[in-house]
Design a protein around this motif. Structure first.
Motif, PDB file in Angstrom:
ATOM      1  N   LEU A 334       0.848  -1.194   0.000  1.00  0.00           N
ATOM      2  CA  LEU A 334       0.000   0.000   0.000  1.00  0.00           C
ATOM      3  C   LEU A 334       0.888   1.250   0.000  1.00  0.00           C
ATOM      4  O   LEU A 334       1.781   1.394   0.831  1.00  0.00           O
ATOM      5  N   THR A 335       0.612   2.154  -0.955  1.00  0.00           N
ATOM      6  CA  THR A 335       1.315   3.437  -1.041  1.00  0.00           C
ATOM      7  C   THR A 335       0.291   4.546  -0.910  1.00  0.00           C
ATOM      8  O   THR A 335      -0.741   4.534  -1.586  1.00  0.00           O
ATOM      9  N   VAL A 336       0.573   5.521  -0.044  1.00  0.00           N
ATOM     10  CA  VAL A 336      -0.341   6.641   0.165  1.00  0.00           C
ATOM     11  C   VAL A 336       0.393   7.930  -0.175  1.00  0.00           C
ATOM     12  O   VAL A 336       1.435   8.240   0.421  1.00  0.00           O
ATOM     13  N   LEU A 337      -0.166   8.700  -1.114  1.00  0.00           N
ATOM     14  CA  LEU A 337       0.461   9.921  -1.601  1.00  0.00           C
ATOM     15  C   LEU A 337      -0.046  11.140  -0.853  1.00  0.00           C
ATOM     16  O   LEU A 337      -1.097  11.114  -0.221  1.00  0.00           O
ATOM     17  N   ARG A 338       0.696  12.231  -0.979  1.00  0.00           N
ATOM     18  CA  ARG A 338       0.342  13.486  -0.336  1.00  0.00           C
ATOM     19  C   ARG A 338      -0.955  14.045  -0.911  1.00  0.00           C
ATOM     20  O   ARG A 338      -1.302  13.819  -2.064  1.00  0.00           O
ATOM     21  N   GLY A 339      -1.667  14.785  -0.101  1.00  0.00           N
ATOM     22  CA  GLY A 339      -2.874  15.468  -0.552  1.00  0.00           C
ATOM     23  C   GLY A 339      -3.215  16.566   0.416  1.00  0.00           C
ATOM     24  O   GLY A 339      -2.370  17.012   1.193  1.00  0.00           O
ATOM     25  N   SER A 340      -4.448  17.035   0.374  1.00  0.00           N
ATOM     26  CA  SER A 340      -4.881  18.030   1.352  1.00  0.00           C
ATOM     27  C   SER A 340      -4.977  17.367   2.721  1.00  0.00           C
ATOM     28  O   SER A 340      -5.010  16.152   2.851  1.00  0.00           O
ATOM     29  N   CYS A 341      -5.041  18.168   3.759  1.00  0.00           N
ATOM     30  CA  CYS A 341      -4.979  17.663   5.133  1.00  0.00           C
ATOM     31  C   CYS A 341      -6.126  16.698   5.419  1.00  0.00           C
ATOM     32  O   CYS A 341      -7.270  16.930   5.049  1.00  0.00           O
ATOM     33  N   GLY A 344      -6.073  12.043  11.038  1.00  0.00           N
ATOM     34  CA  GLY A 344      -5.333  10.816  11.277  1.00  0.00           C
ATOM     35  C   GLY A 344      -6.252   9.662  11.632  1.00  0.00           C
ATOM     36  O   GLY A 344      -5.936   8.499  11.355  1.00  0.00           O
ATOM     37  N   LYS A 345      -7.396   9.972  12.214  1.00  0.00           N
ATOM     38  CA  LYS A 345      -8.325   8.921  12.618  1.00  0.00           C
ATOM     39  C   LYS A 345      -8.822   8.147  11.399  1.00  0.00           C
ATOM     40  O   LYS A 345      -8.890   6.909  11.428  1.00  0.00           O
ATOM     41  N   LYS A 346      -9.147   8.847  10.309  1.00  0.00           N
ATOM     42  CA  LYS A 346      -9.633   8.177   9.106  1.00  0.00           C
ATOM     43  C   LYS A 346      -8.539   7.323   8.482  1.00  0.00           C
ATOM     44  O   LYS A 346      -8.805   6.240   7.957  1.00  0.00           O
ATOM     45  N   PHE A 347      -7.312   7.812   8.553  1.00  0.00           N
ATOM     46  CA  PHE A 347      -6.188   7.062   8.005  1.00  0.00           C
ATOM     47  C   PHE A 347      -6.011   5.751   8.776  1.00  0.00           C
ATOM     48  O   PHE A 347      -5.870   4.674   8.191  1.00  0.00           O
ATOM     49  N   ILE A 348      -6.046   5.832  10.084  1.00  0.00           N
ATOM     50  CA  ILE A 348      -5.873   4.630  10.910  1.00  0.00           C
ATOM     51  C   ILE A 348      -7.056   3.687  10.751  1.00  0.00           C
ATOM     52  O   ILE A 348      -6.895   2.462  10.693  1.00  0.00           O
ATOM     53  N   ASN A 349      -8.264   4.242  10.656  1.00  0.00           N
ATOM     54  CA  ASN A 349      -9.444   3.393  10.446  1.00  0.00           C
ATOM     55  C   ASN A 349      -9.337   2.611   9.144  1.00  0.00           C
ATOM     56  O   ASN A 349      -9.738   1.442   9.071  1.00  0.00           O
ATOM     57  N   MET A 350      -8.790   3.261   8.106  1.00  0.00           N
ATOM     58  CA  MET A 350      -8.610   2.554   6.840  1.00  0.00           C
ATOM     59  C   MET A 350      -7.579   1.440   6.989  1.00  0.00           C
ATOM     60  O   MET A 350      -7.767   0.332   6.481  1.00  0.00           O
ATOM     61  N   LEU A 351      -6.501   1.716   7.724  1.00  0.00           N
ATOM     62  CA  LEU A 351      -5.475   0.694   7.940  1.00  0.00           C
ATOM     63  C   LEU A 351      -6.042  -0.506   8.699  1.00  0.00           C
ATOM     64  O   LEU A 351      -5.591  -1.641   8.504  1.00  0.00           O
ATOM     65  N   CYS A 352      -7.023  -0.259   9.540  1.00  0.00           N
ATOM     66  CA  CYS A 352      -7.661  -1.370  10.274  1.00  0.00           C
ATOM     67  C   CYS A 352      -8.346  -2.347   9.315  1.00  0.00           C
ATOM     68  O   CYS A 352      -8.501  -3.534   9.629  1.00  0.00           O
ATOM     69  N   ASP A 353      -8.762  -1.844   8.149  1.00  0.00           N
ATOM     70  CA  ASP A 353      -9.430  -2.696   7.173  1.00  0.00           C
ATOM     71  C   ASP A 353      -8.456  -3.366   6.210  1.00  0.00           C
ATOM     72  O   ASP A 353      -8.842  -4.234   5.430  1.00  0.00           O
ATOM     73  N   MET A 354      -7.180  -2.941   6.257  1.00  0.00           N
ATOM     74  CA  MET A 354      -6.165  -3.534   5.380  1.00  0.00           C
ATOM     75  C   MET A 354      -5.550  -4.746   6.094  1.00  0.00           C
ATOM     76  O   MET A 354      -4.505  -4.639   6.746  1.00  0.00           O
ATOM     77  N   LEU A 355      -6.166  -5.873   5.976  1.00  0.00           N
ATOM     78  CA  LEU A 355      -5.805  -7.024   6.810  1.00  0.00           C
ATOM     79  C   LEU A 355      -4.510  -7.703   6.378  1.00  0.00           C
ATOM     80  O   LEU A 355      -3.865  -8.359   7.196  1.00  0.00           O
ATOM     81  N   ILE A 357      -1.789  -6.359   4.248  1.00  0.00           N
ATOM     82  CA  ILE A 357      -0.658  -5.628   3.668  1.00  0.00           C
ATOM     83  C   ILE A 357       0.647  -5.951   4.412  1.00  0.00           C
ATOM     84  O   ILE A 357       0.671  -6.102   5.631  1.00  0.00           O
ATOM     85  N   GLU A 358       1.716  -6.044   3.630  1.00  0.00           N
ATOM     86  CA  GLU A 358       3.043  -6.326   4.174  1.00  0.00           C
ATOM     87  C   GLU A 358       3.959  -5.108   4.117  1.00  0.00           C
ATOM     88  O   GLU A 358       4.924  -5.031   4.868  1.00  0.00           O
ATOM     89  N   THR A 359       3.646  -4.185   3.215  1.00  0.00           N
ATOM     90  CA  THR A 359       4.470  -2.989   3.053  1.00  0.00           C
ATOM     91  C   THR A 359       3.584  -1.755   3.028  1.00  0.00           C
ATOM     92  O   THR A 359       2.607  -1.703   2.274  1.00  0.00           O
ATOM     93  N   LEU A 360       3.932  -0.753   3.841  1.00  0.00           N
ATOM     94  CA  LEU A 360       3.249   0.534   3.853  1.00  0.00           C
ATOM     95  C   LEU A 360       4.269   1.602   3.483  1.00  0.00           C
ATOM     96  O   LEU A 360       5.267   1.787   4.172  1.00  0.00           O
ATOM     97  N   VAL A 361       4.017   2.305   2.375  1.00  0.00           N
ATOM     98  CA  VAL A 361       4.951   3.313   1.879  1.00  0.00           C
ATOM     99  C   VAL A 361       4.270   4.676   1.882  1.00  0.00           C
ATOM    100  O   VAL A 361       3.165   4.837   1.339  1.00  0.00           O
ATOM    101  N   LEU A 362       4.943   5.654   2.479  1.00  0.00           N
ATOM    102  CA  LEU A 362       4.463   7.033   2.515  1.00  0.00           C
ATOM    103  C   LEU A 362       5.534   7.912   1.856  1.00  0.00           C
ATOM    104  O   LEU A 362       6.359   8.529   2.538  1.00  0.00           O
ATOM    105  N   PRO A 363       5.547   7.981   0.518  1.00  0.00           N
ATOM    106  CA  PRO A 363       6.624   8.677  -0.191  1.00  0.00           C
ATOM    107  C   PRO A 363       6.642  10.184   0.033  1.00  0.00           C
ATOM    108  O   PRO A 363       7.674  10.824  -0.172  1.00  0.00           O
ATOM    109  N   ASP A 364       5.508  10.754   0.461  1.00  0.00           N
ATOM    110  CA  ASP A 364       5.437  12.195   0.702  1.00  0.00           C
ATOM    111  C   ASP A 364       5.367  12.529   2.189  1.00  0.00           C
ATOM    112  O   ASP A 364       5.041  13.653   2.570  1.00  0.00           O
ATOM    113  N   GLY A 365       5.670  11.556   3.032  1.00  0.00           N
ATOM    114  CA  GLY A 365       5.674  11.814   4.465  1.00  0.00           C
ATOM    115  C   GLY A 365       4.290  11.792   5.082  1.00  0.00           C
ATOM    116  O   GLY A 365       3.326  11.280   4.510  1.00  0.00           O
TER     117      GLY A 365
END
Length: 457
Positions: A334-341, A344-355, A357-365
């Motif tokens: 899973l790769t997540v790109l930069r966007g508007s603000c 964090g709660k929605k981001f973590i909630n989505m990760l809870c549904d990613m049962l 995934i082995e790699t999490l990449v945040l190329p834009d921090g």
């Protein structure tokens, strides 16, 4: 004496024009890689080169190569006529020697409808294989209809704002690459609202900001399609238009769309890579939008590598899509790109549904996320939270409080992560001399109690 003769012979060989002695077919091959302006320019080299360019099967016209950039309308009008004359003369002289065209490329700011249609029709009559058109200014005319009867095309790339009247059924039997940009499609029969494209050997398809006007259904059958790209940020055409794409061999899918159209993607059992980007204005606000976004998520059930932007997270983190995300059983990267603000709660909630995934990449921090006031207590995530995660790769890490909070949360909540890779980037406003040392100290403290390996770049 012998040394002197040898040196003289060597010097003569150095000055010898060896290229001109090559066979015609090799010189034609060399000229085919040049823009037509430069190919024609070789005619002044010698009588050997005078007419070689007239037998080249590739034509590449660009008004910017022939004339300097026009700064005023008057300047542009001065260069328009010489460009038209040049293209007309080349097509006339070259047409005497070459009955077919391998590649026809036209790049210009503007050209009138009469000459444009004549040039394109000329290429089609000569069984062009690769047709590339890029016109900057909006084109008022309707695209020549003979395009849809051209059976020789293997590559078609059109970038121009133009209205195209399409018949109810189109078949490009030899087409392998199709890129269309800013095209406005409408049916050539007012009573017909369904269009079918039969592309039996197409391998790559791209639509960039195209519109479907008064067309309710677009059927695209592409059994050999491997790469599909659709970008449509603006809301054009009929909102109730459904675009059906049947692509059983699709490997790579890239969607940057709003949900003004319904995209029905069928039989994507071979899909490996997918990128979904929604615009910042996109929100889940009605049943139609939910249905269309749900259809997209359901189509990528086999994807292994998924790329999202922050705006997409704002939508798919909704509980209504939780089951859809759970169904991505093959998703491992899973790769997540930069966007508007985003919260964090929605981001973590989505990760809870990613049962899985082995790699999490945040190329834009992590600067796009706001974890403040999240209210989540460390270690209270579900037991299966990121249970397969092995690598977390965070770039552009600036060491702000929300970033540090997420790293601490991740290390405490995910038990099996093997490596945390962080690329540090000093903020421009940071003046502390020991900034790097302080950030490293905090990160070391977080991972100390875990089995995670911290790799700093």
């Amino acid at each position: 004496m012998e040394a002197s003769v040898s040196a003289e012979t060597s010097k003569r060989h150095e000055n010898e024009d060896r290229i001109s002695h090559l066979p015609d077919h090799i010189l034609h091959y060399i000229l085919s890689f040049l823009p037509t302006k430069f190919a024609v320019g070789t005619s002044i080299l010698s009588t050997r080169w005078r007419f070689l360019w007239t037998s080249v099967h590739n034509l590449d016209f660009c008004d910017m190569l022939l004339f300097s950039k026009a700064t005023t309308k008057k300047d542009y009008l001065k260069r328009k006529r010489p460009f038209i004359n040049f293209v007309d003369r080349v097509l006339f002289l070259q047409g005497k020697n070459v009955s077919n065209v391998h590649k026809f490329s036209l790049t210009c700011q503007d050209c009138d409808a009469v000459h444009f249609n004549k040039w394109v029709s000329n290429a089609i009559k000569r069984k062009v294989q690769e047709l590339i058109l890029s016109i900057t200014k909006e084109h008022p005319s309707v695209f020549p209809h003979c395009l849809f009867t051209c059976e020789s095309l293997s590559t078609l790339k059109i970038k121009m704002t133009v209205y195209v009247a399409v018949p109810s059924s189109i078949c490009f039997s030899l087409l392998k690459v199709l890129h269309l940009t800013y095209i406005k499609f409408f049916s050539d029969q007012s009573s017909v609202q369904e269009v079918s494209l039969n592309l039996p050997i197409l391998e790559e398809l791209a639509f960039y900001n195209c519109a479907w006007l008064k067309i309710k259904t677009v059927n695209i059958v592409v059994p050999t399609l491997q790469v599909l790209k659709i970008e449509c940020w603006s809301i054009n055409g009929s909102h109730d238009c459904e675009i059906k794409i049947d692509a059983e061999s699709l490997i790579s899918l890239k969607l940057e769309v709003c949900t003004s159209y319904k995209y029905s993607l069928l039989h994507l059992s071979s899909l490996v890579d997918s990128s979904i980007k929604l615009p910042s204005c996109h929100r889940i606000h009605n049943d139609t939008t939910i249905d269309r976004l749900g259809s997209l998520l359901g189509a990528i059930y086999n994807v292994r590598n998924l790329e999202l932007n922050v705006e997409s997270i704002e939508s798919i983190s909704s509980p209504v899509f939780s089951a859809r995300m759970h169904s991505l059983s093959r998703l491992v990267h899973l790769t997540v790109l930069r966007g508007s603000c985003s919260t964090g709660k929605k981001f973590i909630n989505m990760l809870c549904d990613m049962l899985y995934i082995e790699t999490l990449v945040l190329p834009d921090g992590l600067c796009s996320y706001d974890f403040s006031g999240d209210g989540r207590i460390l270690g209270t995530t579900p037991r299966c939270f990121l249970s397969h995660l092995k690598l977390v790769d965070i770039k552009d890490f600036r060491g702000i409080n929300s970033e540090l909070w997420f790293v601490k949360f991740l290390v405490k909540s995910v038990k099996e992560v093997d490596k945390l890779r962080i690329r540090l980037t000093r903020p421009r406003s940071e003046t502390r001399v020991n900034w790097k040392e302080q950030i490293i100290e905090k990160l070391d403290k977080y991972v100390k109690s875990s089995n995670c390996v911290l790799e700093l770049i």
